[in-house]
Design a protein around this motif. Sequence first.
Motif, PDB file in Angstrom:
ATOM      1  N   LEU A  34      13.813   1.280   0.274  1.00 42.58           N
ATOM      2  CA  LEU A  34      12.844   0.841   0.603  1.00 42.58           C
ATOM      3  C   LEU A  34      11.865   2.125   1.014  1.00 42.58           C
ATOM      4  O   LEU A  34      12.178   3.384   1.689  1.00 42.58           O
ATOM      5  N   PHE A  35      10.636   2.092   0.338  1.00 42.47           N
ATOM      6  CA  PHE A  35       9.639   3.236   0.664  1.00 42.47           C
ATOM      7  C   PHE A  35       8.738   2.813   1.792  1.00 42.47           C
ATOM      8  O   PHE A  35       8.234   1.718   1.706  1.00 42.47           O
ATOM      9  N   CYS A  48       5.353   3.930   4.092  1.00 43.07           N
ATOM     10  CA  CYS A  48       4.213   4.450   4.340  1.00 43.07           C
ATOM     11  C   CYS A  48       3.065   3.759   5.341  1.00 43.07           C
ATOM     12  O   CYS A  48       3.560   2.429   5.525  1.00 43.07           O
ATOM     13  N   ASN A  86       0.885   1.145   3.283  1.00 44.20           N
ATOM     14  CA  ASN A  86       1.684   0.598   2.317  1.00 44.20           C
ATOM     15  C   ASN A  86       0.620   0.072   1.093  1.00 44.20           C
ATOM     16  O   ASN A  86       0.827  -0.883   0.492  1.00 44.20           O
ATOM     17  N   SER A 120       3.681   4.753  -1.139  1.00 42.23           N
ATOM     18  CA  SER A 120       4.765   3.818  -1.041  1.00 42.23           C
ATOM     19  C   SER A 120       4.957   2.684  -2.225  1.00 42.23           C
ATOM     20  O   SER A 120       5.847   2.582  -2.788  1.00 42.23           O
ATOM     21  N   GLU A 160       7.307   2.942  -5.241  1.00 32.80           N
ATOM     22  CA  GLU A 160       8.206   1.472  -5.496  1.00 32.80           C
ATOM     23  C   GLU A 160       8.065   1.237  -6.963  1.00 32.80           C
ATOM     24  O   GLU A 160       8.961   0.782  -7.595  1.00 32.80           O
ATOM     25  N   SER A 179       8.676  -1.702  -0.795  1.00 31.73           N
ATOM     26  CA  SER A 179       7.793  -0.774  -0.132  1.00 31.73           C
ATOM     27  C   SER A 179       7.232  -1.579   1.199  1.00 31.73           C
ATOM     28  O   SER A 179       7.171  -2.921   0.948  1.00 31.73           O
ATOM     29  N   TRP A 185       6.758  -3.433   7.717  1.00 27.13           N
ATOM     30  CA  TRP A 185       8.157  -2.964   7.629  1.00 27.13           C
ATOM     31  C   TRP A 185       8.981  -4.157   8.398  1.00 27.13           C
ATOM     32  O   TRP A 185      10.067  -3.935   8.351  1.00 27.13           O
TER      33      TRP A 185
END
Length: 170
Positions: free
Chosen positions: A8-9, A11, A14, A18, A22, A37, A69
């Motif tokens: 999982l990236f 930022c 997003n 990120s 991804e 992401s 997230w």
Amino acid sequence: MTSKYKVLFLCRENSARSIIAEALLRELADQRFEVFSAGSEPAARVHALAIAQLRPGISDLGLLAPKSWLEFTGEWAPRMDLIVALDERVGEYHAPDFPGKPLFVQWDFADPLADGMTPDERARSFEKVFWQIVRRVTLFMELPRYTLPVVPAVTHSEPVAHERDIVCPG
């Protein structure tokens, strides 16, 4: 039977860094990774300059969309093996607890959406960050731990090794 490493990236919005990470990891090593992401304050859509950087080499841009997230924190959420923060504002101490206590690392890249840039400076910033992420993702994929798919857990009588740190030069 093998499974994919779940990455999982993160930022803040997003919508750029990120999303780029991804898309690149999914495109370059999809057979070994399940990639996501998300962000703490997701934007309404992926930034147009991120799409412009990805368009020439990413086969399915339709998979990319900003997400919160929080989608990855519930009991039903996929269990990540690795969380990669691409923005110091969403670092380990600001991010929520993710199920399974995944390994957490920080990759620092300049924010291509920072205030005060002219349109030309922003475009150059996106290009520079894109190539920095390409390099880091490529190095990450080549780490020995990630060269083979995950093997399901062995019986409880066998010892299990834990990786405490991932260091990617760059």
